[in-house]
Design an enzyme around this catalytic site. Structure first.
Site, PDB file in Angstrom:
ATOM      1  N   SER A   1      -4.717   1.539  -8.191  1.00 41.44           N
ATOM      2  CA  SER A   1      -5.838   2.475  -8.168  1.00 41.44           C
ATOM      3  C   SER A   1      -5.620   3.539  -9.234  1.00 41.44           C
ATOM      4  CB  SER A   1      -5.949   3.128  -6.790  1.00 41.44           C
ATOM      5  OG  SER A   1      -4.842   3.988  -6.577  1.00 41.44           O
TER       6      SER A   1
ATOM      7  N   SER B   1       3.910   7.737 -14.523  1.00 45.57           N
ATOM      8  CA  SER B   1       4.769   8.899 -14.679  1.00 45.57           C
ATOM      9  C   SER B   1       6.186   8.587 -14.203  1.00 45.57           C
ATOM     10  CB  SER B   1       4.187  10.076 -13.893  1.00 45.57           C
ATOM     11  OG  SER B   1       5.023  11.203 -13.993  1.00 45.57           O
TER      12      SER B   1
ATOM     13  N   GLU C   1       2.039  -4.004  -5.935  1.00 35.54           N
ATOM     14  CA  GLU C   1       0.920  -4.926  -6.078  1.00 35.54           C
ATOM     15  C   GLU C   1      -0.073  -4.356  -7.079  1.00 35.54           C
ATOM     16  OE1 GLU C   1      -1.131  -6.567  -2.838  1.00 35.54           O
ATOM     17  OE2 GLU C   1       0.657  -7.225  -1.775  1.00 35.54           O
TER      18      GLU C   1
ATOM     19  N   CYS D   1       0.864  -1.191   0.000  1.00 34.57           N
ATOM     20  CA  CYS D   1       0.000   0.000   0.000  1.00 34.57           C
ATOM     21  C   CYS D   1       0.894   1.233   0.000  1.00 34.57           C
ATOM     22  CB  CYS D   1      -0.904   0.026   1.229  1.00 34.57           C
ATOM     23  SG  CYS D   1      -2.020  -1.378   1.363  1.00 34.57           S
ATOM     24  N   ILE D   2       0.448   2.275  -0.649  1.00 28.31           N
ATOM     25  CA  ILE D   2       1.231   3.511  -0.691  1.00 28.31           C
ATOM     26  C   ILE D   2       0.269   4.688  -0.671  1.00 28.31           C
ATOM     27  CG2 ILE D   2       1.340   3.453  -3.223  1.00 28.31           C
ATOM     28  CD1 ILE D   2       4.160   4.708  -2.972  1.00 28.31           C
ATOM     29  N   LEU D   3       0.617   5.711   0.092  1.00 30.53           N
ATOM     30  CA  LEU D   3      -0.296   6.849   0.261  1.00 30.53           C
ATOM     31  C   LEU D   3       0.483   8.115   0.567  1.00 30.53           C
ATOM     32  CD1 LEU D   3      -3.201   8.057   0.798  1.00 30.53           C
ATOM     33  CD2 LEU D   3      -2.824   7.466   3.185  1.00 30.53           C
TER      34      LEU D   3
ATOM     35  N   GLN E   1      -0.249  16.278  -1.179  1.00 29.29           N
ATOM     36  CA  GLN E   1      -0.372  15.785  -2.545  1.00 29.29           C
ATOM     37  C   GLN E   1      -0.106  16.907  -3.554  1.00 29.29           C
ATOM     38  OE1 GLN E   1      -4.107  13.743  -3.002  1.00 29.29           O
ATOM     39  NE2 GLN E   1      -3.524  12.075  -1.615  1.00 29.29           N
ATOM     40  N   ARG E   2       0.228  16.486  -4.770  1.00 28.65           N
ATOM     41  CA  ARG E   2       0.531  17.396  -5.878  1.00 28.65           C
ATOM     42  C   ARG E   2       1.759  18.261  -5.592  1.00 28.65           C
ATOM     43  NH1 ARG E   2      -3.561  17.295  -9.474  1.00 28.65           N
ATOM     44  NH2 ARG E   2      -2.770  19.147 -10.507  1.00 28.65           N
ATOM     45  N   ARG E   3       2.679  17.708  -4.790  1.00 23.00           N
ATOM     46  CA  ARG E   3       3.916  18.434  -4.484  1.00 23.00           C
ATOM     47  C   ARG E   3       5.150  17.573  -4.741  1.00 23.00           C
ATOM     48  NH1 ARG E   3       2.583  20.641   1.479  1.00 23.00           N
ATOM     49  NH2 ARG E   3       4.846  21.001   1.462  1.00 23.00           N
ATOM     50  N   GLY E   4       4.971  16.437  -5.390  1.00 25.27           N
ATOM     51  CA  GLY E   4       6.099  15.584  -5.733  1.00 25.27           C
ATOM     52  C   GLY E   4       6.425  14.518  -4.710  1.00 25.27           C
TER      53      GLY E   4
END
Length: 497
Positions: A391, A400, A387, A353-355, A361-364
């Site tokens: 999403s 990307s 895995e 899982c990655i979050l 967010q939207r800051r690299g």
């Protein structure tokens, strides 16, 4: 026209919402729940074919009662297993050699073009020879299977499954990738991303009705107040609170600000428990063992579930390691995001899982988390892959990252003795620790690979090159391998972890 009082759970009808262009639209939505507050009815709606994070409570004024569809009593909800299409076949076992030409000043290589154009759909067209970079791929006469993107990297139908409280068992993940879609990704030369207002998944009406609804109104974490996107199995008595208060260092939850303040007088943590294995500037990474720090790991999973739709969460964190990224200031190390990985993975997964938390967010930071996971794989001497399926946000971030990393390798090749430089798929995989299947799928997704006269031909257009260079100028956050202090463990020899 139906009356407001006739609306029940399961009804479908158009609902007014504001899209990303700040325009009104009327997408079809399903009523998941109805509640009455002070004589005023509120309806919890899920927009069909849209991501669940857009679900919300609405009043009857936003419902189009003229087009209501009542649920059929005799029809049972069809069961969908949510499995993706068949995984693409294993890539060819033969070595694929990329013969890559980098002309000076971006001029075409004299005599480097084939006598005939490849095809009307090929990247290599006679009229554009002066504005293309050409790569020849030498390999056996076995064409690469054509695809827009492999089934293994598309989002999977799925959502939060029922979390079983106090039930021992492994914490399993399903489609748990939820990194941010970095704002600079739109300029890296790859095809346009999926729309943010929608989803690539279809309706999941078979899921449990409780877990399909957001149950936490608001979370206060340090200086941030977060609006959860999805259901998370916090204790039921806390779900009715207007705000759930979390300690930003140990992630324990409380029902009031006074409870939090009382906890902070006793909590001596100022960083995640575990070992700090990376620090550069204000960014640090901590490695947390899910067995040694069970309470923290469970609290981290509960918080992450608020922003990961497809995470199936149980309470056994023993088989997992958690890598938490933090940002340091005078008050301590503040959590930015994390990823987890299995201690032993039979399928070479380097991320479960990655979050990235919404304020970051939207800051690299999402790409930085991905890059760090591959740095760990390099130290371990392995190739890794997340895995799958991913999403929607995870797919964007990984595509990307893969695109930028592979293009960086190709554009950095230098010719020797006047010959065109060559590199194999396996060499790209070894250099980057990106699994070979992901390398091939990325080349195909970018439409760089073609098959011509027994050879694979890769062509980098000027748009791809220019877009990549612009994206790399904006990518300011990078992992410095010199700052990584990590010694991999052989978990197969450590008993039950």
């Amino acid at each position: 026209m139906a009356e407001v009082g006739e609306i029940i759970e399961g009804c479908r009808l158009p609902v007014l919402r504001r899209n990303q262009d700040n325009e009104d639209e009327w997408p079809l939505a399903e009523i998941l729940s109805v509640k009455d507050i002070s004589g005023r009815k509120l309806f919890y709606v899920h927009y069909i074919d849209f991501n669940k994070r857009l679900d919300e409570w609405v009043t009857h004024e936003r419902l189009d009662l003229k087009k209501i569809q009542f649920p059929k009593k005799e029809a049972k909800t069809p069961t969908k297993n949510g499995l993706p299409g068949s995984r693409p076949g294993s890539p060819e076992r033969e070595v694929i050699t990329l013969r890559f030409s980098l002309p000076k000043e971006r001029e075409a290589v004299a005599g480097g073009e084939p006598d005939q154009p490849l095809s009307s759909s090929s990247c290599l067209l006679p009229s554009h020879r002066a504005t293309k970079r050409k790569v020849e791929v030498v390999s056996p006469a076995t064409p690469v299977p054509s695809e827009t993107a492999p089934a293994s990297v598309f989002p999977q139908n799925g959502s939060a499954r029922r979390a079983v409280a106090a039930q021992p068992g492994r914490k399993r993940k399903s489609n748990c990738l939820g990194t941010d879609e970095d704002s600079q990704d739109s300029s890296d030369g790859i095809p346009s991303a999926p729309r943010m207002t929608g989803s690539l998944v279809s309706d999941r009406s078979h899921d449990d009705i409780v877990t399909r609804m957001k149950n936490i109104e608001c979370i206060e974490l340090g200086r941030h107040r977060l609006k959860p996107w999805y259901f998370s199995p916090y204790p039921q008595e806390l779900t009715a609170l207007p705000v759930l208060y979390l300690c930003e260092f140990c992630l324990k939850y409380g029902r009031s600000l006074k409870c939090l303040q009382r906890h902070l007088t006793k909590c001596d943590l100022r960083h995640p428990p575990g070992n700090e294995i990376y620090r550069k500037g204000t960014i640090s990474f901590f490695e947390i063992d899910g067995r040694k720090n069970k309470s923290y790991s469970q609290n981290l999973c509960l918080l992450a579930k608020c922003f990961l739709d497809h995470k199936t969460l149980y309470y056994d964190t023993d088989p997992f390691l958690f890598y938490v990224m933090t940002e340091y200031d005078c008050k301590g190390f503040h959590i930015v995001g994390y990823f987890s990985k299995e201690k032993e993975s039979t399928e070479d997964y380097n991320v479960a899982c990655i979050l990235t938390l919404p304020p970051y967010q939207r800051r690299g930071y999402g790409k930085l988390l991905i890059e760090f996971s591959y740095e760990l794989s390099k130290v371990e001497g392995k190739t890794g892959t997340p895995e799958k399926p991913l999403s929607d946000l995870g797919l964007l971030s990984y595509r990307s990252y893969w695109s930028q990393t592979i293009l960086e390798i190709l554009m950095g090749l230098k010719s020797e003795s006047g010959e065109r430089p060559q590199i194999t798929i396996n060499e790209i995989s070894e250099i980057t620790s990106i699994k070979k299947e992901d390398v091939i799928s990325t080349l195909q997704y970018l439409n760089l690979i073609n098959y011509y006269k027994g050879q694979y031909i890769l062509t980098l257009s000027e748009d791809i090159v220019d877009g990549h260079e612009r994206a790399m100028l904006k990518r300011l956050l990078r992992i410095d391998s010199k700052c990584l202090h990590f010694t991999p463990k052989d978990w197969s020899k450590r008993g039950k972890w």
